[in-house]
Write an enzyme that holds these catalytic residues in place. Structure first.
Site, short mmCIF file in Angstrom:
data_model
loop_
_atom_site.label_atom_id
_atom_site.label_comp_id
_atom_site.label_asym_id
_atom_site.label_seq_id
_atom_site.Cartn_x
_atom_site.Cartn_y
_atom_site.Cartn_z
N HIS A 1 -2.84 6.26 4.83
CA HIS A 1 -1.40 6.31 5.04
C HIS A 1 -0.86 7.67 4.58
O HIS A 1 -1.28 8.18 3.53
CB HIS A 1 -0.68 5.22 4.24
CG HIS A 1 -0.90 3.83 4.76
ND1 HIS A 1 -1.60 3.54 5.90
CD2 HIS A 1 -0.45 2.62 4.27
CE1 HIS A 1 -1.60 2.23 6.11
NE2 HIS A 1 -0.91 1.65 5.13
N CYS B 1 0.81 -1.22 0.00
CA CYS B 1 0.00 0.00 0.00
C CYS B 1 0.85 1.27 0.00
O CYS B 1 0.56 2.22 -0.74
CB CYS B 1 -0.95 -0.01 1.19
SG CYS B 1 -0.18 -0.53 2.74
#
Length: 341
Positions: free
Chosen positions: A242, A129
């Site tokens: 994130h 990711c």
């Protein structure tokens, strides 16, 4: 676009459920969608396109009459079942780390290297990711001004670990606010009101496996073995999204204005950069969205060829489910269901 018979492996997990949402929201051309999971999850019922679908146990026979299998059930399950699914004639798009660095398996971010899909042998890997959002933002700049070095520090949400970690953060936050002691289970230490510079296991070189994934995967996706990369990955008490502080050294100087112009036109990127009104990407507002957000683009005060930027994305969507579905879309659109195109 041709319709495909789809199977989702790990359908009851956070990413598996996001697969279902993304397929629906993008009107993916699915002739059918089967939901697969472990034995303990079989029998559960999830809504797919407003209809209840029963979750089935994943078995070697699960992939008959399947065109595309989307996997997000961990590396062990992928190692076991992905070759079986591919042998049955399905194209596997795997969200785990199982095959990412296999030389014969494409590692794909559609905004960066979609052509790599063509040489698949039945399995295509979805990157980590943190790697995905970074290369989506950096590759458009790299094409104009080749990158020589990347220093990245990540601030990663607990949903990247799974639903148990989300529950642990929720529980611990309440306990701390109530003046109670916490007992960590998912992480080695308390995550509520804390930061942990430890994601995945530590390697002999002092980096964690997560940090080393960013190094190796970035080079493979961008076809740039000569880029020097160093990463520090930190788990933070955020549920979704994130964030990354990225310092980039280019081959020649690049002004922040030029980088903004390039990124404003780049696929999958949205620039949020106006410090006069405190406009910059935040995980809270990135959650539930598909773009990679970039802001705080500025000159690197330590190097004449450097820029510094702040990159944020939803780790469950662009960092996992969305990128996987985008790969599947490319497979169908370009007629690459069968190995070798």
């Amino acid at each position: 676009m041709k319709e495909a018979r789809v199977a989702i492996v790990g359908a009851t997990g956070l990413v598996g459920q996001e697969f279902i949402k993304v397929l629906e929201q993008r009107n993916f051309p699915a002739a059918s969608i089967r939901l697969l999971a472990s034995e303990r999850s079989s029998g559960k019922r999830l809504f797919v396109n407003h209809q209840e679908v029963e979750v089935e146990e994943t078995t070697p026979d699960s992939f008959k009459e399947t065109d595309i299998a989307l996997f997000s059930a961990g590396a062990e399950i992928s190692h076991h079942f992905s070759p079986i699914a591919a042998q049955a004639g399905a194209v596997v798009v795997d969200n785990s780390s199982a095959f990412r660095m296999e030389p014969r398996v494409p590692l794909v971010v559609p905004e960066v290297n979609p052509e790599d899909i063509k040489w698949h042998k039945g399995i295509i890997a979805n990157p980590n990711c943190s790697t995905i959002q970074m290369v989506v933002a950096l590759y458009p700049l790299h094409k104009v001004n080749p990158i020589k070095r990347i220093i990245v520090d990540t601030y990663q949400a607990v949903s990247g670990t799974g639903s148990a970690a989300v529950d642990e953060l929720t529980t611990q936050a309440r306990q701390v606010l109530d003046g109670q002691n916490t007992t960590p289970h998912v992480y080695p230490h308390q995550i509520a009101f804390n930061t942990l510079p430890e994601i995945d296991v530590f390697l002999d070189n002092g980096y964690t496996k997560e940090e080393w994934k960013m190094v190796e995967e970035t080079k493979k996706i961008m076809h740039a073995d000569n880029i020097a990369i160093s990463a520090t990955c930190v788990r933070v008490p955020v549920f979704i999204g994130h964030s990354e502080a990225v310092t980039v050294e280019f081959s020649r100087p690049m002004l922040p204005d030029e980088a903004q112009r390039i990124l404003a036109q780049a696929p999958g990127v949205k620039v949020l950069d106006d410090t006069a009104i405190s406009l910059y990407p935040q995980p809270w507002s990135a959650a539930g969205t598909d773009e990679v957000f970039v802001g705080r683009i500025r000159k690197d005060s330590s190097h004449p060829n450097g820029l510094v930027m702040w990159i944020v994305a939803d780790n469950l969507r662009k960092g996992a489910a969305l990128n996987t579905v985008q790969i599947a879309e490319e497979v169908i659109k370009r007629g690459w269901l069968h190995p070798g195109g």
